[in-house]
Design a protein around this motif. Structure first.
Motif, mmCIF file in Angstrom:
data_model
loop_
_atom_site.group_PDB
_atom_site.id
_atom_site.type_symbol
_atom_site.label_atom_id
_atom_site.label_comp_id
_atom_site.label_asym_id
_atom_site.label_seq_id
_atom_site.Cartn_x
_atom_site.Cartn_y
_atom_site.Cartn_z
ATOM 1 N N VAL A 148 0.998 -1.183 -0.128
ATOM 2 C CA VAL A 148 -0.035 -0.133 0.102
ATOM 3 C C VAL A 148 0.878 1.413 -0.003
ATOM 4 O O VAL A 148 0.441 2.100 -0.614
ATOM 5 N N VAL A 149 1.980 1.077 0.862
ATOM 6 C CA VAL A 149 2.550 2.247 0.833
ATOM 7 C C VAL A 149 3.438 2.817 -0.411
ATOM 8 O O VAL A 149 3.277 3.844 -0.902
ATOM 9 N N VAL A 150 3.892 1.727 -1.025
ATOM 10 C CA VAL A 150 4.640 2.087 -2.603
ATOM 11 C C VAL A 150 3.544 2.538 -3.518
ATOM 12 O O VAL A 150 3.822 3.496 -4.263
ATOM 13 N N THR A 151 2.298 1.904 -3.309
ATOM 14 C CA THR A 151 1.484 2.380 -4.597
ATOM 15 C C THR A 151 0.831 3.843 -4.136
ATOM 16 O O THR A 151 0.917 4.700 -5.154
ATOM 17 N N VAL A 152 0.868 4.027 -2.823
ATOM 18 C CA VAL A 152 0.221 5.700 -2.439
ATOM 19 C C VAL A 152 1.521 6.686 -2.878
ATOM 20 O O VAL A 152 1.331 7.750 -3.216
#
Length: 263
Positions: A148-152
């Motif tokens: 999630v961190v990478v995508t956001v």
């Protein structure tokens, strides 16, 4: 005018497109069941039970209420893990995308957690915290947060700076900028993270239940694996797949359509 009208007729919102899509879906499911029947005939019902046998076994599990109890337990774990992973992941992604120093500081951590196997995190969580509900949910959430961190974070880096400047010109406050400028641009990325997250989380939850819980779909799969009951294994797997497909159809797809409505 004619070109615009033609494009409108072939858009995804037309009744013709929806009807064709429904027909294709029905044909696809029919073909899958037909292929299942052929494979069952070739392999034998002992190795691959027929759809009718699996359906009958599903009804037996439903009559004992075991199906609803264990499925509800698993759905609860999926929901809690998903909420935690999305809340923490979106927050960290926003901060890392906007603050260069923090991004540089925590990027090696992110790479580390992205590459550590999910099974290792689950085992360590059970060793450190015991065979508890907290350990199970924490292990699942930790496995998903880095994705999630990478995508956001990538979504934050793709924000339009001109919209930010316009917001400052009109003297928007921080909350107003976040609500009306940042989040609308990040919505497709957040929905993408949620869509991939729900698919990953429920699979990890089953592993968590198989290794260290005494209830849930994963526990039931482990039980019937020991009994070599293939019909029950497929029945339980199909039950959860159908539920996840319902979540995809009634929740995630509407969210994705809302996020990409500008297209």
């Amino acid at each position: 005018m004619l070109g615009k009208h033609a494009v409108r007729n072939f858009s995804n919102d037309t009744p013709l497109f929806k009807r064709q899509s429904s027909i294709i879906t029905v044909l696809s499911i029919t073909a899958f069941i037909g292929l299942w029947l052929i494979c069952s005939y070739l392999l034998g019902s002992q190795l691959l039970p027929t759809p009718l046998t699996v359906f009958q076994r599903l009804l037996e599990e439903a009559r004992t209420e075991s199906l609803f109890y264990h499925t509800g337990i698993t759905l609860g774990r999926v929901a809690f893990s998903f909420i935690i992973a999305m809340a923490v992941g979106v927050s960290l992604g926003l901060v890392m995308g906007r603050v260069t120093i923090i991004n540089q500081l925590f990027d090696p951590w992110l790479v580390f957690f992205l590459n550590i196997p999910a099974l290792v995190i689950i085992i360590l969580a059970y060793i450190w915290a015991g065979l508890t509900e907290v350990a199970a949910i924490s292990a699942v959430a930790i496995n998903k947060i880095p994705n999630v961190v990478v995508t956001v974070r990538e979504g934050v880096k793709a924000l339009d700076p001109q919209l930010q400047n316009m917001a400052h010109v009109f003297k928007f406050g921080r909350w107003k900028i976040l609500r009306h400028v940042v989040l609308p641009q990040l919505e497709p990325y957040i929905v993408a993270a949620a869509r991939s997250g729900i698919a990953l989380i429920w699979k990890i939850v089953l592993v968590v239940e198989l290794l260290g819980r005494n209830n849930g779909v994963g526990f039931q799969l482990h039980l019937y694996f020991q009994l070599f009951d293939i019909a029950a294994i497929i029945a339980w797997a199909l039950t959860f797949i159908i539920i996840m497909q319902a979540v995809e159809f009634f929740i995630l797809q509407p969210l994705e359509n809302h996020a990409t409505r500008w297209r």
